[in-house]
Design an enzyme around this catalytic site. Structure first.
Site, mmCIF file in Angstrom:
data_model
loop_
_atom_site.group_PDB
_atom_site.id
_atom_site.type_symbol
_atom_site.label_atom_id
_atom_site.label_comp_id
_atom_site.label_asym_id
_atom_site.label_seq_id
_atom_site.Cartn_x
_atom_site.Cartn_y
_atom_site.Cartn_z
ATOM 1 N N ASP B 202 0.865 -1.175 0.000
ATOM 2 C CA ASP B 202 0.000 0.000 0.000
ATOM 3 C C ASP B 202 0.910 1.235 0.000
ATOM 4 O O ASP B 202 2.135 1.102 -0.060
ATOM 5 C CB ASP B 202 -0.958 -0.023 1.195
ATOM 6 C CG ASP B 202 -2.332 0.546 0.831
ATOM 7 O OD1 ASP B 202 -2.377 1.712 0.384
ATOM 8 O OD2 ASP B 202 -3.330 -0.176 0.958
ATOM 9 N N HIS B 254 -2.746 3.305 -4.600
ATOM 10 C CA HIS B 254 -2.092 2.882 -3.354
ATOM 11 C C HIS B 254 -0.617 2.542 -3.596
ATOM 12 O O HIS B 254 -0.098 1.574 -3.025
ATOM 13 C CB HIS B 254 -2.814 1.662 -2.765
ATOM 14 C CG HIS B 254 -4.215 1.979 -2.304
ATOM 15 N ND1 HIS B 254 -4.490 2.415 -1.033
ATOM 16 C CD2 HIS B 254 -5.407 1.966 -2.953
ATOM 17 C CE1 HIS B 254 -5.800 2.636 -0.923
ATOM 18 N NE2 HIS B 254 -6.380 2.371 -2.071
ATOM 19 N N GLU B 319 -9.998 2.521 -5.147
ATOM 20 C CA GLU B 319 -9.744 3.906 -4.742
ATOM 21 C C GLU B 319 -8.713 4.632 -5.600
ATOM 22 O O GLU B 319 -7.913 5.396 -5.088
ATOM 23 C CB GLU B 319 -9.280 3.948 -3.280
ATOM 24 C CG GLU B 319 -10.327 3.459 -2.305
ATOM 25 C CD GLU B 319 -9.890 3.598 -0.860
ATOM 26 O OE1 GLU B 319 -10.734 3.961 -0.021
ATOM 27 O OE2 GLU B 319 -8.708 3.329 -0.573
#
Lengths: 682, 682
Positions: B202, B254, B319
């Site tokens: 991440d 990420h 995301e």
């Protein structure tokens, strides 16, 4: 006017001395540094705290400083803006300067100097290892008041008294996973220990992977062994904390696991060897007359030499009683042919062969004191372990070794698995004033090692046997010989104990885990209270003859939740001593403790019938309850009657009787108190 | 005479029904088995307990049976004569028969049958994995009475409702050492979870060693990553417990840590990327128009494919807001040239490239729901995670995916890091009756995954966020849809919670570690009592905007010692509900709790001034103290005055105000109680 001024100055001077000595006692430092001077003021720990490292800094120091930041932040709850040390900053909170990279070797410089003022902290050291020692001292200086955390202003100059400050962990009797070893290495570093002695093999397990003889770990470990990768990982982890790693493969005795894999190397012919499940001294022994024995040993010690960078290798060599040698005619023949009069001589023959193997591998031999025979070269380091129980004076072999020219290490007195209280260990000095050695001989005494034998510990309980007592012994190894104040030690140890938890140690928290299991979902408070006045049976009487507990027996019992140095027992003893020296002064305190024990017994009775695990525990508590009631009665009465004496004798026998491998730690104090009442009142 | 006999028989029959249902409720089983029938009698656990395995047994079953023996011995304190299972014994205590070796794959048979009688226990299963599930059930059946431990006589037939029962652990936001992963795998096995989803990368860290691109772990992990050896070790450890391991490398968003190592693959030109220290959604994104991006991904996914045997690989895909894509003219050109209308289409382009890479490696793609675009092949598994907070219906994408022909997994509702209480999660069903899917569509819903996002957890606290709540969610995944009794669940969960400690979980014991640090050596009882009525702020309000806590901020605070499902809050709410439905019946209980909170505040005040860490905590306690005093007064008076109303409004605002990232968990109950008093009394 002048006079007043002088008086005023004197007053200020006296006040500052008082402040200083108060301060001095308030530092929770362990081990206590060589020199410490209190200053004025403090350095306040705030969000803008930063660390700078001198440009010649090392990865080891960078990582240690990073861990320091995490621990300091964790303790104080301060949210640091910078999470890592810098190399460039002009006005850091903490500046660390080193002269050079430290080597992981005997006698490396571990000294450091530290100055804390209102404007910052400075640590200077010869090596980065010395700086690591200083960082631990600094963390221990962290102090809180109402509104902030700070480091008090001090100047410290510190250096260890002994160069070899070790902890031995026996992972053969019970395997200990990597995380257990790592958290103990962290704790070792926190109290400035620098040698991890890894007892890797014994009758109950051969725990090192062998690439040359894989049957060793495949058949000798129940699948519980360390791979080469894992061993390198531990060595790296220890090295990052300035800790050397000394492996031990115990030969020629303690060989059941090894011989399970290679029965043909055993001294008894046609013997089927199996991994030992009990504790004790067993007969399986390598055959020192078989050349194949040395071939195998040469192969595994070659692996050891490749894995472990330290020049020292421990070969065990203890407790070989030679029973299988006596029973083997071939071995008897060999002794005759080679003019080896005794088994002792035969083992020397074996050790000298091993010594040559290690020499070739550029390794120095360390062995338990039995290896010290006339022909053993003085390059071998002697590890002194036998004491009164073995019919010897404590440290006898240490002195003898030094006089013979061997370097030596002391473990007699540091057998923490024997469950003695801390004062028993703390006052044992590797180099007592009485030792009567020459200056050169004194130099031969390298230091000491705490020994954590593993028969009765699992990952659940091992920390509670090692800590916090090992911290006090670490002080013996590091600090000046004059640091011997027991009260001061106890006070600092109790603070250090819960601080060690930040490293993941489980010595405090696992006690409740054990009690929750015993209580089976019921409240554990009363059980916890009882542990505070109990202790597990001392020496090896918990495991009589080594045959009560097998390696797979449960170690989740009440005895495993109890430790040495039971705080209530200590407090009660102090009160009784006070009571005896100045009558009645502390009677209320004594009565209050007796009353608490009675109340606690009532609470414990809730558990009766809920689980079989409490019945033996209730016997302990019941004995304590009865004698408490007795004392509450006679403390208030005038005189002690014959009936009382009979009653006391009956009650104290109940209190003295161990149950669940545990004993009430105040039985002697009860006797002392009753004797006092009897003497005074009859 | 006949009549009497029938009545008698009826009576016995009724009694046996009562006994049975009592028994039924007393089994502390979780997850609850598909079918369970109580029998007569029990099998008593004694020293001579033995296990036999059928001859086709596996190493996995042998090891699991050995661990079973250790845990059973640890729980009961019984000293077993045999520490290992046998293959030959005629009349074992426990006989395990399997048909074949289980494979670690989706839809493998995990069913088992178990019969416990007075003479022994029998477990039969198709695979050894099924037998492992049965062993956990058997351990949970261990029951104590006054004098011995036993297994009650039952017959069980059990099989899971869903095939994919997972726990995701994010080790990127905070690195979790191997022992943390291992103890959680142990706990997963204890509640029959079978998928460990390892969120390895991440913005805050790239935690997998890369042999092909070592800069990834060298520059992207602060030195905190898993070596290939360690990853294999975890996969082996999980496999031994019948748990599959699904790796996730989260791309193309990420990506801060990845791009710290390879900035040239980022979407923003000449950008200096650094490891992210805050929490949130960040802009650094791989450049999907750069062929080198796919070369790198092909290399690392090849490593992944070699390491992880499971056919499924999770590619994240969530995301990505595409900010850096919008800002890069080259990427805009690429979109035009390739007729990609939106960033959504561009990400689909990326995903399809990745899909081909994985296909070559013989791996199936799993991704968060954002990957579900029209062109995505239905072989991709959709991981549903968005819910109300993201403007969607819970499970919306799960249903949509199933209807489109994708296999899918639910995590919406199982975000345990949001710190909701257990009922919030327990009643979320991956396949609710309302879902209105065809039979074939229903088959597409594989199960669910608990997600443990790591922004606010460290090794010290992670277990207390995962457990015990995950056990109740595991029941949702395993047990029949009809198992929804909240009280029964809570009762079983509280037993399971302390039983899980035998696996080394720290969810209970680390609470006191945190409090000992806060109390700085003073007694922690009052702090502990306060935690029982507090809860950390829910959802993500503890870390507003993700900018309060950095990855290296302290997670040793009072909020870290608090958890969801505060027991005193639950008890108080129950009492108030009772009070409202039948006035005055439980007033004494309410008053007693109010009084305890007041007393506890007095005790907490001892800590005032001792450390800066308590000042915010005292505000919580003070608010609770004041409102408790208020209720103690008005509960005893007739009527509620205007002054009282004003007073209440002032006090409840204090109670509602969070301090130290914690809130008092009974503020709504106070409002409810006051509203009731007002309504009744005005």
């Amino acid at each position: 006017m002048k006079k007043i001024r002088i008086t005023l100055l004197l007053l200020i001077f006296i006040q500052s001395i008082i402040a200083q000595s108060t301060n001095h006692n308030s530092y929770n430092l362990m081990p206590w540094p060589k020199e410490i001077t209190s200053g004025q003021g403090m350095y306040i720990i705030k969000e803008d705290f930063t660390i700078s490292l001198s440009e010649n800094s090392t990865n080891r120091l960078y990582d240690a400083a990073t861990r320091f930041l995490r621990r300091l932040s964790g303790r104080t709850g301060v949210f640091f803006e910078e999470g890592f040390p810098q190399n460039t900053e002009n006005t850091p909170s903490l500046m660390i300067k080193i002269d050079r990279v430290g080597e992981l070797k005997l006698n490396e410089d571990e000294s450091y100097k530290m100055t804390i003022s209102n404007t910052g902290v400075q640590i200077n050291s010869v090596t980065d290892i010395g700086a690591l020692r200083g960082l631990e001292t600094l963390l221990q200086l962290t102090t809180a008041d109402n509104s902030f955390f700070y480091f008090p202003s001090v100047t410290i100059e510190d250096t260890p008294r002994f160069a070899w400050r070790g902890l031995m962990i026996d992972v053969a009797r019970h395997y200990q996973p990597l995380d257990v070893i790592k958290r103990n290495l962290d704790a070792m570093a926190a109290v400035k220990l620098n040698v991890f002695h890894w007892h890797l093999t014994d009758d109950q397990g051969f725990r090192m992977e062998s690439k040359s003889h894989p049957k060793l770990h495949e058949l000798g470990s129940d699948g519980q062994y360390y791979t080469h990768e894992e061993i390198r990982d531990i060595i790296r982890y220890a090295g990052e904390r300035g800790i050397r790693v000394i492996p031990e493969l115990d030969v020629p005795g303690h060989a059941s696991a090894l011989l399970t894999a290679y029965p043909e190397l055993g001294s008894k012919e046609n013997q089927v060897y199996t991994i030992e499940r009990y504790a004790g001294v067993f007969d399986p022994t390598l055959d020192p007359t078989n050349e194949k024995t040395y071939e195998l040993l040469s192969d595994i010690f070659t692996e050891v030499a490749q894995l472990f960078p330290d020049p020292y290798v421990h070969i065990g060599g203890d407790e070989n009683e030679g029973k299988h040698w006596d029973e083997n005619p071939k071995i008897q023949d060999f002794k005759k042919k080679n003019a080896l009069a005794s088994n002792h001589d035969l083992q020397t023959h074996f050790n000298l062969r091993l010594q040559k193997i290690l020499q070739k591998l550029n390794k120095k031999l360390v062995g338990w004191e039995e290896i010290m025979t006339p022909n053993m070269p003085t390059t071998a380091v002697i590890h002194s372990w036998r004491g009164v129980e073995e019919g010897l004076q404590p440290g006898e072999s240490l002195i003898k070794a030094a006089k013979k020219g061997h370097y030596s290490i002391l473990s007699t007195g540091y057998y923490i698995d024997r469950m003695h209280d801390i004062t028993h260990h703390y006052l044992v000095d590797p180099l007592p004033k009485s030792s009567n050695l020459s200056k050169d001989e004194r130099k031969k005494i390298l230091g000491g090692e705490v020994t954590m034998w593993g028969e009765l510990v699992t990952p659940l309980t091992i920390d509670s046997r090692i800590w916090p007592r090992t911290a006090a012994i670490a002080e013996r190894f590091w600090s000046q010989a004059s640091v011997t104040d027991l009260d001061h030690m106890r006070k600092r140890l109790s603070v250090l104990s819960f601080r060690l938890e930040e490293l993941g140690l489980t010595h405090l928290k696992n006690r409740n885990v054990i009690l929750r299991n015993i209580a089976n979902g019921y409240d554990t408070d009363a059980l916890m209270k009882l542990t505070q006045v109990c202790q597990p049976l001392q020496k090896y009487s918990r495991n009589k003859g080594g045959t009560e507990y097998k390696s797979y027996s449960p170690f989740t019992l009440f005895a495993d939740a109890c430790t040495t140095d039971s705080p209530d027992a200590y407090q009660f003893e102090s009160l009784v001593n006070e009571f005896i020296s100045s009558p009645k002064s502390s009677q209320k305190g004594i009565e209050s403790m007796l009353f608490e024990w009675k109340e606690n017994h009532e609470e414990l009775l809730v558990l009766r019938g809920k689980t079989p695990l409490v019945s033996e525990i209730l016997k302990l508590s019941s004995g304590l309850n009865d004698i408490s009631a007795f004392f509450l009665r006679i403390l208030d009465q005038e005189g002690v009657s014959k009936v009382d004496i009979n009653e006391f004798n009956r009650l104290i026998n109940n209190v003295k009787a161990p149950h669940a491998d545990v004993e009430i730690a105040v039985s002697e104090t009860f006797v002392k108190l009753f004797d006092h009442l009897k003497k005074n009142e009859l």
